[in-house]
Design an enzyme around this catalytic site. Structure first.
Site, PDB file in Angstrom:
ATOM      1  N   HIS A  31       5.425  -6.091   3.959  1.00 26.38           N
ATOM      2  CA  HIS A  31       6.736  -5.835   4.589  1.00 26.38           C
ATOM      3  C   HIS A  31       7.661  -5.003   3.700  1.00 26.38           C
ATOM      4  O   HIS A  31       8.681  -4.496   4.175  1.00 26.38           O
ATOM      5  CB  HIS A  31       7.409  -7.146   5.015  1.00 26.38           C
ATOM      6  CG  HIS A  31       8.110  -7.891   3.916  1.00 26.38           C
ATOM      7  ND1 HIS A  31       9.128  -8.783   4.158  1.00 26.38           N
ATOM      8  CD2 HIS A  31       7.946  -7.892   2.572  1.00 26.38           C
ATOM      9  CE1 HIS A  31       9.560  -9.303   3.026  1.00 26.38           C
ATOM     10  NE2 HIS A  31       8.861  -8.780   2.047  1.00 26.38           N
ATOM     11  N   GLY A  85      -1.622  -4.427 -13.103  1.00 30.73           N
ATOM     12  CA  GLY A  85      -2.116  -3.189 -12.520  1.00 30.73           C
ATOM     13  C   GLY A  85      -1.204  -2.673 -11.432  1.00 30.73           C
ATOM     14  O   GLY A  85      -0.084  -3.153 -11.255  1.00 30.73           O
ATOM     15  N   ASP A  86      -1.709  -1.699 -10.673  1.00 26.35           N
ATOM     16  CA  ASP A  86      -0.947  -1.017  -9.634  1.00 26.35           C
ATOM     17  C   ASP A  86      -1.768  -1.058  -8.350  1.00 26.35           C
ATOM     18  O   ASP A  86      -2.834  -0.455  -8.261  1.00 26.35           O
ATOM     19  CB  ASP A  86      -0.687   0.429 -10.050  1.00 26.35           C
ATOM     20  CG  ASP A  86       0.026   1.250  -8.990  1.00 26.35           C
ATOM     21  OD1 ASP A  86       0.421   0.678  -7.954  1.00 26.35           O
ATOM     22  OD2 ASP A  86       0.183   2.464  -9.194  1.00 26.35           O
ATOM     23  N   PHE A  87      -1.288  -1.788  -7.334  1.00 27.28           N
ATOM     24  CA  PHE A  87      -2.089  -1.938  -6.118  1.00 27.28           C
ATOM     25  C   PHE A  87      -2.186  -0.661  -5.300  1.00 27.28           C
ATOM     26  O   PHE A  87      -2.938  -0.596  -4.326  1.00 27.28           O
ATOM     27  CB  PHE A  87      -1.648  -3.124  -5.262  1.00 27.28           C
ATOM     28  CG  PHE A  87      -0.182  -3.224  -4.917  1.00 27.28           C
ATOM     29  CD1 PHE A  87       0.558  -2.132  -4.484  1.00 27.28           C
ATOM     30  CD2 PHE A  87       0.469  -4.446  -5.010  1.00 27.28           C
ATOM     31  CE1 PHE A  87       1.892  -2.242  -4.144  1.00 27.28           C
ATOM     32  CE2 PHE A  87       1.816  -4.583  -4.665  1.00 27.28           C
ATOM     33  CZ  PHE A  87       2.521  -3.478  -4.233  1.00 27.28           C
TER      34      PHE A  87
END
Length: 344
Positions: free
Chosen positions: A254, A234-236
């Site tokens: 970071h 998925g895509d955070f």
């Protein structure tokens, strides 16, 4: 060019010390050559002549000798009276078969897509935008997705750099009472695998991009953790799996500037139930002139993905902006700390 001899630290003048720093990239690229050619692996069973090493690796014998001679001058390999080279303590971590190997990381850092970004650091200093995107026309992680070989080298490099830290994270934090951990952007999943191995009642979810998930599958299969860990692509920036007890992000925040980092953290906040915890595994920048690898890594974040390392105060403010309250900052026996946060 008058270069300094390699004496003890007390014998080095400021001029000589600065020259060493200025020419540090020469050493890094020589290490890259040795790592790429697997020289340390070839010397595992004893000394070899450069001609034999060149025949095995396809290198030019005299040119390879010059590289090894230069590395031996800084303690990486040793040349005997017969002109053969052997391993030294500094060379051992370049082997691919030892715990804490940095071979993959040195190959990553020596790759063109890594050093060309540093060659354009002035662009980043003038704009605070990543030089990588200026050079290659796309963000670093898009480049990885579009160039599978670079993505593989990058993932293996980061894993090799990260693996020695994992045991220290696991020993510094009590995961024994945690039901489910979601490792958000966890790369090949070595930290999550270490947590699950040490805590047999805990379950895990590795949440990563599809091409990284494919590289992580063998790690969990090899560790016998398939029944306790789910690999989810998925895509955070869009969402993360909901309802877990702990959301873990190691060296993810970071990679991003404050706006993008806030977006990731906000997705985690939306998924986190009451009583849940957020754990950020990061290098926390110390104050003043205190030496810190994180202060140099911060420059790499500037030129490559466009992120930054942060102080404890900066993490407190960032977390607050995403609906979290900073709890503890737990040091480990490695450079990273565990930044614990709870819903505000």
């Amino acid at each position: 060019m008058d270069m300094p001899d390699h004496g003890s630290a007390a014998e080095v003048s400021p001029h000589q010390a600065l020259l060493r720093m200025i020419t540090g990239s020469w050493v890094a690229q020589a290490i890259y050559v040795a790592a790429k050619l697997q020289i340390a692996d070839l010397l595992r069973d004893g000394p070899q002549a450069p001609t034999a090493l060149a025949a095995t690796t396809g290198a030019h014998p005299r040119a390879l000798y010059r590289v090894l001679r230069a590395l031996a001058s800084v303690g990486i390999f040793s040349e005997d009276e017969q002109g053969r080279f052997s391993l030294t303590p500094l060379a051992e971590p370049l082997r691919s078969d030892v715990p804490g190997s940095v071979r993959a990381f040195s190959i990553m850092q020596g790759s063109e897509w890594a050093w060309r970004s540093w060659g354009e650091i002035m662009h980043s200093v003038r704009t605070e935008k990543p030089a990588f995107e200026h050079v290659f026309g796309m963000p670093l992680f898009d480049y990885y997705a579009a160039n599978p070989e670079a993505g593989r080298v990058g993932a293996e490099g980061l894993t090799s750099r990260s693996e020695p830290e994992n045991a220290h994270v696991v020993s510094a934090y009590d995961f024994s009472r945690v039901g489910t951990v979601v490792d958000v952007g966890g790369g090949q999943g070595t930290l999550l695998a270490s947590i699950l191995t040490a805590n047999p009642k805990t379950r895990g979810i590795l949440f990563e991009k599809p091409h990284v998930i494919a590289m992580a599958q063998p790690i969990f299969e090899g560790a016998g953790l398939n029944e306790r860990c789910e690999l989810v692509a998925g895509d955070f920036f869009a969402s993360v799996p909901a309802g877990a007890d702990v959301y873990l992000l190691k060296k993810v925040i970071h990679d991003w500037d404050d706006e993008e980092a806030r977006s990731i953290l906000s997705r985690c906040r939306a998924a986190l139930p009451d009583g849940g915890l957020l754990l950020l595994i990061e290098l926390v920048i110390p104050p003043g002139n205190e030496p810190s690898f994180g202060k140099l890594l911060d420059l790499h974040m500037l030129v490559s993905p466009g992120g930054r390392e942060r102080t404890q105060a900066e993490y407190r403010d960032l977390l607050a902006s995403a609906g979290f309250a900073l709890g503890r900052v737990i040091p480990t026996a490695s450079p990273v700390s565990i930044v614990e946060a709870v819903p505000a």
